[in-house]
Enzyme design. Structure first.
Site, mmCIF file in Angstrom:
data_model
loop_
_atom_site.group_PDB
_atom_site.id
_atom_site.type_symbol
_atom_site.label_atom_id
_atom_site.label_comp_id
_atom_site.label_asym_id
_atom_site.label_seq_id
_atom_site.Cartn_x
_atom_site.Cartn_y
_atom_site.Cartn_z
ATOM 1 N N GLU A 195 -6.169 -10.731 -1.313
ATOM 2 C CA GLU A 195 -6.961 -10.544 -0.077
ATOM 3 C C GLU A 195 -8.443 -10.480 -0.435
ATOM 4 O O GLU A 195 -9.170 -9.582 -0.025
ATOM 5 C CB GLU A 195 -6.533 -9.249 0.642
ATOM 6 N N GLU A 203 0.801 -1.231 0.000
ATOM 7 C CA GLU A 203 0.000 0.000 0.000
ATOM 8 C C GLU A 203 0.838 1.289 0.000
ATOM 9 O O GLU A 203 0.660 2.158 0.854
ATOM 10 C CB GLU A 203 -0.965 -0.023 1.185
#
Ligand code: 9MR
Length: 383
Positions: free
Chosen positions: A273, A168
């Site tokens: 995910e 991220e």
């Protein structure tokens, strides 16, 4: 004569025992084969992975353990390998849970994935500051990153298939996230992290992992990042598209565009995910970790999911699953972010205390209809 008779009886007895044994083994193995299994259903397409929580890692959820072995051939730690968990103080590591997870994966022939090395969230509090709370110097941060990565990756050298090296690092608008790592080192922290990880385990695959990857600005920045690493001769094997979805986002066209852009940039793609909230979308800030106050009106399915919503959810999940299959030449793994609905982080985010239905197995450990369908199709492809 008498002795001969006794021997004959003995032979027949032994023969019966041996036959019984073989019949037993055969029926056990055919039972195994008729038992539906998601990993078998997608064999030859991609690995089927699941994130394990601490209870599962510690074997405190036996029903979960059984399902994990039956349906998945890859595992990742939902939390126990993040820096705040595995390296809580500068000179103290906590490898207990991570050791168990890696051992469980090896025992069951699963591909173990490491998540994650450098991330601004769940960051060990000591990592980027000195004893007075001031930012450390660039040189000090490089040393800390190197020590952390070498210690963690080095411990599991040869046992982990691949690492989410940086997590991220990019905002939805395509700019670099102003994380403590960025504030101190600029974007340079990214290639450094990849370099250190490769030094620590040259065989391990290395990934960049992020959410909201369907957005054009982010997609383009990720492509730029892949190019930057490759230009420097650094290893990057895949981009992880987290795949935290809802009933209205992302659009599958945009998601597909990103799969193609990343693979065209020369890396594999992993869905790392995957989950899909069935609840009404709520407006949050720009950050995946931003929360919103609880209101009953945004928690409508506490007594179960209405059929119409369940059907829409299953259809949408199937649509994405088919998209992953369509691109299985470049998608090497699909990992779900938790096993059963009750395990999911989505019950707590972005609103604490809601009842969500985002995963492949329900709260009674039963596969959702679209999962059942995939497995039955594999058992009888003519359907
Ligand atoms: O599922 C994880 C949850 O248990 C943690 O509280 C949370 C903390 O930020 O992290 C969750 O997992 C995140 C993952 O590590 C990185 N991508 C976003 C996931 C959901 O927040």
């Amino acid at each position: 004569m008498k002795t001969h008779h006794i021997w004959k009886k003995c032979h027949i007895g032994i023969l019966c025992i041996v036959c019984a044994f073989f019949i037993e083994v055969k029926s056990a193995s055919s039972a195994e084969h008729t038992e539906h299994s998601l990993k078998r259903a997608v064999e030859g397409n991609f690995l089927m992975g699941v994130a394990l929580n601490t209870r599962q890692v510690n074997g405190r959820d036996q029903q979960a353990t059984r399902l994990i072995k039956q349906h998945f051939n890859s595992i990742v730690a939902e939390n126990c390998m993040k820096s705040s968990a595995i390296h809580p103080e500068k000179n103290r590591f906590n490898f207990a849970d991570a050791d168990k997870l890696v051992h469980f994966g090896e025992e069951n022939g699963m591909a173990v994935i490491g998540h994650c090395l450098i991330w601004h969230s769940q960051l060990a509090p000591w990592f980027c500051i000195d004893e007075n709370g001031a930012k450390v110097s660039p040189d000090e941060l490089k040393k800390r990153m190197r020590d952390h990565i070498h210690a963690v990756v080095g411990r599991y050298k040869g046992r982990i298939k691949g690492w989410d090296v940086v997590n991220e690092a990019i905002e939805s608008n395509g700019s670099w996230r102003k994380s403590p790592f960025y504030e101190i080192l600029g974007e340079e922290y990214i290639p450094l992290a990849f370099q250190y990880a490769h030094e620590a385990d040259p065989q391990a695959e290395l990934y960049y992992n992020d959410y909201g990857m369907d957005a054009k600005a982010k997609r383009n920045k990720v492509v730029e990042l892949i190019g930057m690493l490759k230009k420097r001769g650094l290893r990057i094997d895949a981009v992880g598209m987290q795949g935290h979805m809802g009933m209205k986002y992302p659009e599958s066209d945009n998601f597909e565009k990103s799969i193609l852009s990343f693979s065209n940039a020369g890396v594999n793609v992993m869905i790392t995910e995957w989950d899909m909230s069935a609840l009404p979308n709520v407006q949050t800030g720009a950050n995946i970790a931003d929360t919103v106050a609880y209101r009953k009106s945004i928690d409508p399915y506490t007594d179960g999911l209405p059929d119409a919503i369940s059907q829409a959810w299953n259809n949408r999940m199937k649509e994405f699953f088919n998209l992953f299959l369509k691109h299985s030449n470049v998608i090497t793994r699909v990992t779900v972010w938790g096993l059963t609905d009750g395990d999911s982080w989505k019950n707590g985010f972005p609103v604490r205390g809601r009842v969500d239905y985002p995963l492949l197995f329900d709260r009674h450990y039963m596969p959702k209809p679209f999962v059942q369908e995939i497995m039955e199709h594999q058992a009888d492809p003519s359907r």
